[in-house]
Structures are given as C-alpha cells and as structure tokens.
Scaffold this active site. Structure first.
Site: not given
Length: 262
Positions: A53, A46, A12
């Site tokens: 979130h 998927d 990330s």
C-alpha cells in the site's frame, strides 16, 4: 441462531475499534502515516499484508484495509487498552436483543489470559499485533458487531436491538407497544467520529468495497476477511475444507448523512 449466538473473529471490521482506542490514547492522529511494503517484521516475526500500500494515513488505511498500518497500532497499544475500548463501546456486553440464547463476545486482555489460559497465563506483546487486525482470540457475535457500527452511525449512541413490537388485547384488538430501553451515550469524541466516518465512507467510495457502491446512496462500512486456520499458500488454501476457509464480513451503515440501518 448465528446472528445472536455465534461468535466469530471479526477480521478487519475490528480495525475501527483499534483506531478509536489509539486516538483516545493519543498515540494516533488522523495525519499519522506508516509505510506498507506488503509485510513487516515485529518481535522477530514477519507479518504480511494483503497488498503493497505504500505510505498511508488513517483514512487511507481504513479505506484499503492495510494490515501493516494496524500492526503498527497493535505494537503501540496495550491489549488492555483495546479491551477497555471494547467494554466502553458495548462490544463486551450482551446487546439485550429480545431473542433467546444471545451469546457474548470476547476481546482478550491480560486478565483473560490468566483466567482462561492457565497453562500460558502470560500475555505476549506479539499477540496484540494479531488482535489489532481482528484475529487471534477475538470473537464477536454478529449482532454485537452490528450494534458497534450502529453506535458509529449515531455518533456514540448504544442502542438495544429490538424486534418485539407490542401486545395486542385479544378482546379489544388494541395494540400496546413495548419500547426498548433508551439509548446510552458512549461519549464518543465528535472529532474522532468524523475521521472514522470519513474512513468508512472511503471504503465504499474508493476502497475495498467500491464494487458494492450504490448510485445515489452514500454508504459507510468496512470489509473484513477472517482467517479460520493457518495455511501455507494459495494451493494449500484451495485444498482446505469449506468450514476451514476464510470468513467474509461487511459491517456498515446507510445512508451516511442520516443513517437508518446498520
């Protein structure tokens, strides 16, 4: 030397480059929102997120590291756009650090697939989904990642990491300093920078790195978890050899107002 020779999926921490590329292409604004229900289907597959979130804007998505938000960007960005941003902001070149055996980083592109994947030269749009969260074929040296965050810290200056201070004259004892090359301006839009800086600040203030907050010091940074191999569930993960378990990363700069370290 892993810092300069090793190359690892950035996880990330790579999302800041993707957000930067998307804003430069005009497909993303700071107020753009996407909804995260914990997973989402793209191209009949998927893709999961680490949390549920809800609806988030860009700063919130950076702060809480929402994968679904960046999957959405990966669906809208071409892989060559991400590669071009990586080149523009110095990730694909060696940093020039004065240490031996510096490695190179990799951010895939269509040309890369044709050259290095001759049995599967076609690039599939679904692959960009994983690239957008710093997985798939991405591989960055830690020093290239640090330099990228140094570029964000300095609002667009590409610096050369530098250890060697100078030569000392053995007869006179005089020290002659050796200066690194001057910084190169990457032409980072100040409006885009301010959004990314706020997102990175919120990571530490209220997001995934809030446990690392230091009283009296404002930091900006991004956490990252990089999957080394696939696993079915937590029980399967627990049985993996240590070398196959996730890599954990943090990249950032401080103090936020006048950065001295990346």
């Amino acid at each position: 030397n892993r810092a300069v020779s090793g190359a690892y999926p950035p996880g990330s921490t790579f999302k800041l480059l993707v957000a930067l590329a998307a804003m430069e292409k005009g497909i993303l604004k700071p107020e753009t929102t996407y909804h995260c229900a914990g997973h989402k289907v793209f191209y009949n597959r998927d893709y999961r997120c680490d949390g549920v979130h809800g609806t988030m804007n860009l700063v919130q998505a950076i702060a809480h590291s929402c994968d679904v938000y960046f999957y959405e960007l990966g669906m809208r960005l071409d892989v060559d756009d991400i590669n071009a941003a990586a080149e523009k902001y110095g990730i694909l070149e060696k940093t020039g650090v004065d240490l031996p055996h510096e490695g190179t980083s990799r951010v895939p592109s269509r040309a890369w697939a044709k050259k290095y994947r001759p049995k599967e030269p076609k690039w599939y749009a679904g692959e960009t989904i994983s690239v957008a969260i710093g997985q798939a074929q991405n591989a960055l040296t830690p020093i290239a990642l640090a330099r990228f965050y140094g570029m964000l810290a300095t609002k667009g200056k590409l610096l050369t990491p530098h250890l060697f201070f100078g030569f000392r004259n053995e007869q006179t004892g005089q020290l002659d300093p050796v200066q690194p090359p001057p910084p190169r301006d990457a032409n980072l839009d100040p409006k885009i920078w301010s959004v990314l800086d706020e997102g990175l600040f919120q990571v530490v203030e209220s997001g995934t790195a809030k446990a690392s907050k230091i009283p009296g010091l404002s930091m900006a940074g991004k956490t990252g978890t990089s999957q080394v191999t696939t696993f079915v569930d937590k029980a399967h993960y627990a049985k993996l050899a240590k070398k196959l378990k996730d890599n954990a990363l943090f990249a950032g700069y401080a103090p936020r107002e006048n950065p001295q370290i990346a």
